[in-house]
Design a protein around this motif. Structure first.
Motif, short mmCIF file in Angstrom:
data_model
loop_
_atom_site.label_atom_id
_atom_site.label_comp_id
_atom_site.label_asym_id
_atom_site.label_seq_id
_atom_site.Cartn_x
_atom_site.Cartn_y
_atom_site.Cartn_z
N THR A 75 -18.25 1.08 5.68
CA THR A 75 -18.92 -0.13 5.41
C THR A 75 -18.15 -1.11 4.09
OG1 THR A 75 -20.06 1.00 3.62
CG2 THR A 75 -20.80 0.93 5.76
N SER A 76 -17.09 -0.70 3.88
CA SER A 76 -16.32 -1.43 2.75
C SER A 76 -15.04 -1.27 2.91
CB SER A 76 -17.06 -1.18 1.34
OG SER A 76 -16.03 -1.50 0.34
N VAL A 77 -14.07 -2.17 2.89
CA VAL A 77 -12.82 -2.09 2.58
C VAL A 77 -12.26 -2.61 1.09
CG1 VAL A 77 -12.25 -2.42 4.98
CG2 VAL A 77 -12.55 -4.68 3.74
N ALA A 78 -13.10 -2.30 0.14
CA ALA A 78 -12.74 -2.56 -1.27
C ALA A 78 -11.71 -1.81 -1.67
CB ALA A 78 -13.75 -2.30 -2.09
N GLU A 79 -10.65 -2.30 -2.51
CA GLU A 79 -9.28 -1.77 -2.86
C GLU A 79 -9.67 -0.58 -3.71
OE1 GLU A 79 -5.95 -4.34 -3.18
OE2 GLU A 79 -7.28 -5.93 -2.52
N ASP A 80 -10.67 -0.16 -4.22
CA ASP A 80 -10.68 0.94 -5.04
C ASP A 80 -11.25 2.23 -3.91
OD1 ASP A 80 -13.53 0.24 -4.12
OD2 ASP A 80 -14.30 0.82 -6.15
N ARG A 81 -10.84 1.95 -2.71
CA ARG A 81 -11.04 2.83 -1.47
C ARG A 81 -9.68 3.05 -0.71
NH1 ARG A 81 -17.65 2.20 0.07
NH2 ARG A 81 -18.30 1.65 -2.04
N TYR A 82 -9.23 4.01 -0.53
CA TYR A 82 -8.04 4.04 0.20
C TYR A 82 -7.73 3.45 1.33
CZ TYR A 82 -8.20 7.61 4.17
OH TYR A 82 -8.46 8.05 5.26
N LYS A 83 -8.71 3.26 2.22
CA LYS A 83 -8.75 2.43 3.60
C LYS A 83 -8.59 1.21 3.33
CE LYS A 83 -10.63 6.06 6.58
NZ LYS A 83 -11.29 6.24 7.68
N GLY A 84 -9.28 0.60 2.36
CA GLY A 84 -9.21 -0.79 2.06
C GLY A 84 -8.11 -1.17 1.34
N ALA A 85 -7.71 -0.17 0.38
CA ALA A 85 -6.38 -0.32 -0.03
C ALA A 85 -5.24 -0.50 0.79
CB ALA A 85 -5.94 0.78 -1.29
N ILE A 86 -5.14 0.21 1.75
CA ILE A 86 -4.03 0.26 2.65
C ILE A 86 -4.12 -0.85 3.51
CG2 ILE A 86 -3.26 1.24 5.16
CD1 ILE A 86 -3.92 4.05 3.67
N ILE A 87 -5.44 -1.40 3.94
CA ILE A 87 -5.39 -2.60 4.71
C ILE A 87 -5.01 -3.59 4.08
CG2 ILE A 87 -7.37 -4.12 5.65
CD1 ILE A 87 -8.46 -1.74 6.64
N ALA A 88 -5.29 -3.72 2.74
CA ALA A 88 -5.05 -4.75 2.01
C ALA A 88 -3.63 -5.01 1.69
CB ALA A 88 -5.78 -4.78 0.47
N ARG A 89 -2.76 -3.92 1.41
CA ARG A 89 -1.44 -3.81 1.09
C ARG A 89 -0.60 -4.28 2.65
NH1 ARG A 89 -1.90 1.29 -1.13
NH2 ARG A 89 -0.53 2.56 0.00
N LEU A 90 -1.23 -3.90 3.68
CA LEU A 90 -0.84 -4.44 4.90
C LEU A 90 -0.76 -5.91 5.39
CD1 LEU A 90 -1.90 -1.54 7.48
CD2 LEU A 90 0.68 -1.94 6.91
N ILE A 91 -1.97 -6.45 4.99
CA ILE A 91 -2.27 -7.77 5.29
C ILE A 91 -1.24 -8.61 4.29
CG2 ILE A 91 -3.88 -9.58 4.72
CD1 ILE A 91 -5.88 -7.69 5.82
N ARG A 92 -1.34 -8.26 2.82
CA ARG A 92 -0.47 -8.99 2.06
C ARG A 92 1.11 -9.04 2.25
NH1 ARG A 92 -3.78 -6.24 -2.09
NH2 ARG A 92 -5.37 -7.71 -2.86
N ALA A 93 1.65 -7.79 3.22
CA ALA A 93 3.08 -7.71 3.60
C ALA A 93 3.22 -8.36 5.00
CB ALA A 93 3.43 -6.32 3.59
N ASP A 94 2.15 -8.67 5.64
CA ASP A 94 2.23 -9.43 7.01
C ASP A 94 2.78 -8.28 7.79
OD1 ASP A 94 1.32 -12.15 6.47
OD2 ASP A 94 3.50 -12.46 5.56
N CYS A 95 2.28 -7.15 7.58
CA CYS A 95 2.62 -5.90 8.66
C CYS A 95 1.34 -5.34 9.25
CB CYS A 95 3.16 -4.95 7.70
SG CYS A 95 3.55 -3.46 8.53
N ALA A 96 1.36 -5.67 10.66
CA ALA A 96 0.37 -5.40 11.46
C ALA A 96 0.27 -3.90 11.73
CB ALA A 96 0.44 -5.91 12.86
N LEU A 97 -1.12 -3.55 12.05
CA LEU A 97 -1.21 -1.98 12.06
C LEU A 97 -1.82 -1.92 13.48
CD1 LEU A 97 -1.45 0.94 11.44
CD2 LEU A 97 -3.53 0.69 10.21
N VAL A 98 -1.34 -0.76 14.32
CA VAL A 98 -1.62 -0.53 15.67
C VAL A 98 -1.89 1.05 15.75
CG1 VAL A 98 -1.23 -0.39 18.19
CG2 VAL A 98 -0.85 -2.61 16.81
#
Length: 272
Positions: A75-98
């Motif tokens: 219900t959240s991808v806030a960066e104080d939760r590991y899944k949110g932090a991972i998604i944010a890092r990927l997006i900032r680095a222009d690295c897609a995830l499949v």
């Protein structure tokens, strides 16, 4: 030459069709712009902090993970939760995830098939066949030469990358082994399958106390396999090289790298 992510997604769906995934699974594109160019692809079993950092540091445009990051609802991808932090890092680095999960398990060169081939099984076929010939969950086959349970366990220990939990065995060290059933990843759901029950040994991961105990007790009454329990991560890591080779063959201009980081969650074991 860069390859559009959308073109890679089409290749991924050809190699590991999304239609083959289990209904509960969540494979496919997790984050990334389908129009973005891809030059470097990174493979890993798990999309965790270490593998994401490794992919970004090595300049990957796409991380292909076996295990879905968002398998269960969040219900959240806030960066104080590991899944949110991972998604944010990927997006900032222009690295897609499949993610390529159960859709990569069931194909002819899937996780269980690669494990079966590595231990030398011949005429291996799916434990649970699917509608497509050669596809399905797990594999069962025969060794070219019979061995013992202890020697087979030693072979697995040498074949798989080392982990804290190693290789656990239920059965006699000198029990003769010819027919082998395997399921990469968690496979206790197949313990009662006739193909598994008819094997001399069943190799899988994440075997829990009660299913393993009940399977051994049933084997004592009516016959059944010895059990070999290996690391979930290690049992599926072998598949990464095969998957990377298939992607390189489809797109020779891509740089494709396989992570050798150990993402098994256990760090050490105290043996009593």
């Amino acid at each position: 030459m860069p390859v559009p992510l959308a073109e890679l997604l089409a290749t991924i769906d050809r190699l590991w069709p999304l239609s083959g995934a289990e209904g509960w699974d969540a494979p496919g594109l997790v984050t990334g712009d389908p129009a973005a160019p891809v030059e470097r692809v990174h493979f890993a079993v798990d999309a965790v902090g270490a593998t994401v950092d490794e992919a970004i540091e090595q300049g990957a445009d796409l991380l292909i993970a076996h295990h879905p990051l968002l398998l269960r609802g969040v219900t959240s991808v806030a960066e104080d939760r590991y899944k949110g932090a991972i998604i944010a890092r990927l997006i900032r680095a222009d690295c897609a995830l499949v993610a390529a999960h159960t859709n990569a398990d069931v194909v002819e060169d899937g996780t269980s098939a690669v494990l079966a081939e590595a231990i030398g099984l011949t005429d291996a076929s799916p434990i649970v066949p699917s509608a497509t010939h050669g596809h399905g969950l797990g594999r069962v086959g025969r060794l070219a030469e019979s061995t013992t349970l202890g020697r087979l366990a030693r072979t697995l220990a040498d074949l798989l990358p080392p982990t804290a939990t190693g290789v656990r065995v239920a059965g006699g060290y000198d029990d003769p082994i010819q027919t082998v059933a395997v399921c990469g990843g968690a496979g206790d759901s197949l313990l009662a399958d006739p193909a598994v029950r008819g094997a001399d040994v069943y190799i899988t991961a994440d075997l829990r106390h009660h299913p393993a105990s009940e399977a051994r007790e049933q084997a004592a009454v009516a016959g059944g396999p010895a059990l070999i329990d290996v690391s979930h991560w290690a049992s599926e890591w072998l598949w990464l090289d095969r998957a990377a080779s298939q992607l390189r063959a489809a797109h020779p201009d891509l740089e494709v790298v396989v992570s050798d980081l150990r993402t098994d969650p256990w760090d050490f074991q105290v043996v009593q």
